[in-house]
Design a protein around this motif. Structure first.
Motif, mmCIF file in Angstrom:
data_model
loop_
_atom_site.group_PDB
_atom_site.id
_atom_site.type_symbol
_atom_site.label_atom_id
_atom_site.label_comp_id
_atom_site.label_asym_id
_atom_site.label_seq_id
_atom_site.Cartn_x
_atom_site.Cartn_y
_atom_site.Cartn_z
ATOM 1 N N MET A 1 0.688 -0.816 -0.068
ATOM 2 C CA MET A 1 -0.499 0.148 0.062
ATOM 3 C C MET A 1 0.884 1.588 -0.399
ATOM 4 O O MET A 1 0.200 2.132 0.032
ATOM 5 C CB MET A 1 -1.122 -0.066 1.196
ATOM 6 C CG MET A 1 -2.048 1.597 1.127
ATOM 7 S SD MET A 1 -3.269 0.835 2.485
ATOM 8 C CE MET A 1 -3.918 2.415 2.921
ATOM 9 N N ARG A 2 2.241 1.299 1.194
ATOM 10 C CA ARG A 2 2.562 2.159 1.119
ATOM 11 C C ARG A 2 3.523 3.146 -0.578
ATOM 12 O O ARG A 2 3.237 4.207 -0.847
ATOM 13 C CB ARG A 2 3.795 1.786 1.674
ATOM 14 C CG ARG A 2 5.379 3.218 1.871
ATOM 15 C CD ARG A 2 4.652 3.855 2.953
ATOM 16 N NE ARG A 2 4.015 5.426 2.238
ATOM 17 C CZ ARG A 2 3.334 5.926 3.038
ATOM 18 N NH1 ARG A 2 3.548 5.748 4.147
ATOM 19 N NH2 ARG A 2 3.076 7.132 2.429
ATOM 20 N N ALA A 3 3.495 2.211 -1.457
ATOM 21 C CA ALA A 3 4.057 1.963 -2.721
ATOM 22 C C ALA A 3 3.013 3.264 -4.219
ATOM 23 O O ALA A 3 3.219 4.153 -3.969
ATOM 24 C CB ALA A 3 3.543 1.001 -3.879
ATOM 25 N N LEU A 4 1.442 2.913 -3.422
ATOM 26 C CA LEU A 4 0.993 3.215 -4.205
ATOM 27 C C LEU A 4 0.314 4.575 -3.718
ATOM 28 O O LEU A 4 0.220 5.482 -4.477
ATOM 29 C CB LEU A 4 -1.127 2.325 -3.901
ATOM 30 C CG LEU A 4 -1.068 1.300 -4.473
ATOM 31 C CD1 LEU A 4 -1.838 0.314 -4.056
ATOM 32 C CD2 LEU A 4 -0.742 1.643 -5.930
ATOM 33 N N LEU A 5 0.299 4.776 -2.174
ATOM 34 C CA LEU A 5 0.398 6.070 -1.231
ATOM 35 C C LEU A 5 1.796 7.345 -2.503
ATOM 36 O O LEU A 5 1.431 8.141 -2.411
ATOM 37 C CB LEU A 5 0.596 6.071 0.183
ATOM 38 C CG LEU A 5 -0.996 5.487 0.283
ATOM 39 C CD1 LEU A 5 -0.759 4.747 1.880
ATOM 40 C CD2 LEU A 5 -2.275 5.987 -0.086
ATOM 41 N N ARG A 7 2.497 7.432 -4.729
ATOM 42 C CA ARG A 7 2.973 7.353 -6.545
ATOM 43 C C ARG A 7 1.087 8.520 -6.503
ATOM 44 O O ARG A 7 0.252 8.006 -7.047
ATOM 45 C CB ARG A 7 2.222 6.264 -7.082
ATOM 46 C CG ARG A 7 3.549 5.801 -7.057
ATOM 47 C CD ARG A 7 3.628 4.034 -8.066
ATOM 48 N NE ARG A 7 2.492 4.041 -8.987
ATOM 49 C CZ ARG A 7 2.202 3.121 -9.797
ATOM 50 N NH1 ARG A 7 2.896 1.931 -9.028
ATOM 51 N NH2 ARG A 7 1.650 2.563 -10.239
ATOM 52 N N GLY A 8 0.528 9.024 -5.569
ATOM 53 C CA GLY A 8 -0.403 9.443 -5.138
ATOM 54 C C GLY A 8 -2.038 8.585 -4.881
ATOM 55 O O GLY A 8 -2.850 9.652 -5.107
ATOM 56 N N ALA A 9 -2.283 7.744 -4.962
ATOM 57 C CA ALA A 9 -3.778 7.125 -4.231
ATOM 58 C C ALA A 9 -4.232 8.012 -2.861
ATOM 59 O O ALA A 9 -2.852 7.977 -2.306
ATOM 60 C CB ALA A 9 -3.185 5.523 -4.390
ATOM 61 N N ALA A 10 -4.993 7.392 -2.161
ATOM 62 C CA ALA A 10 -5.248 8.275 -0.931
ATOM 63 C C ALA A 10 -5.826 6.714 -0.481
ATOM 64 O O ALA A 10 -6.568 5.938 -0.667
ATOM 65 C CB ALA A 10 -6.902 8.314 -1.144
#
Length: 60
Positions: A1-5, A7-10
């Protein structure tokens, strides 16, 4: 999840076994804006949390 966050994910946080926290998750999502699709991918398969997480949370 950290990688998505990163990259701009909420992200939203809450305990789906607790109705008030489930509504809090919905409020957090509503602040983000409109959604085209919502995938409810939380679930449990044993114990007392089955009903609130698998059945009640998706309807809140």
């Amino acid at each position: 999840m950290r990688a998505l966050l990163d990259r701009g994910a909420a992200g939203v946080v809450g305990d789906l076994a607790d109705v008030s926290q489930t509504r809090g998750v919905a409020e957090q999502v509503n602040v983000l804006g409109t959604m085209d699709v919502v995938i409810h991918n939380a679930g449990v398969y044993t114990g007392a949390r089955i009903l609130p997480v698998n059945v009640v949370a998706p309807t809140c």
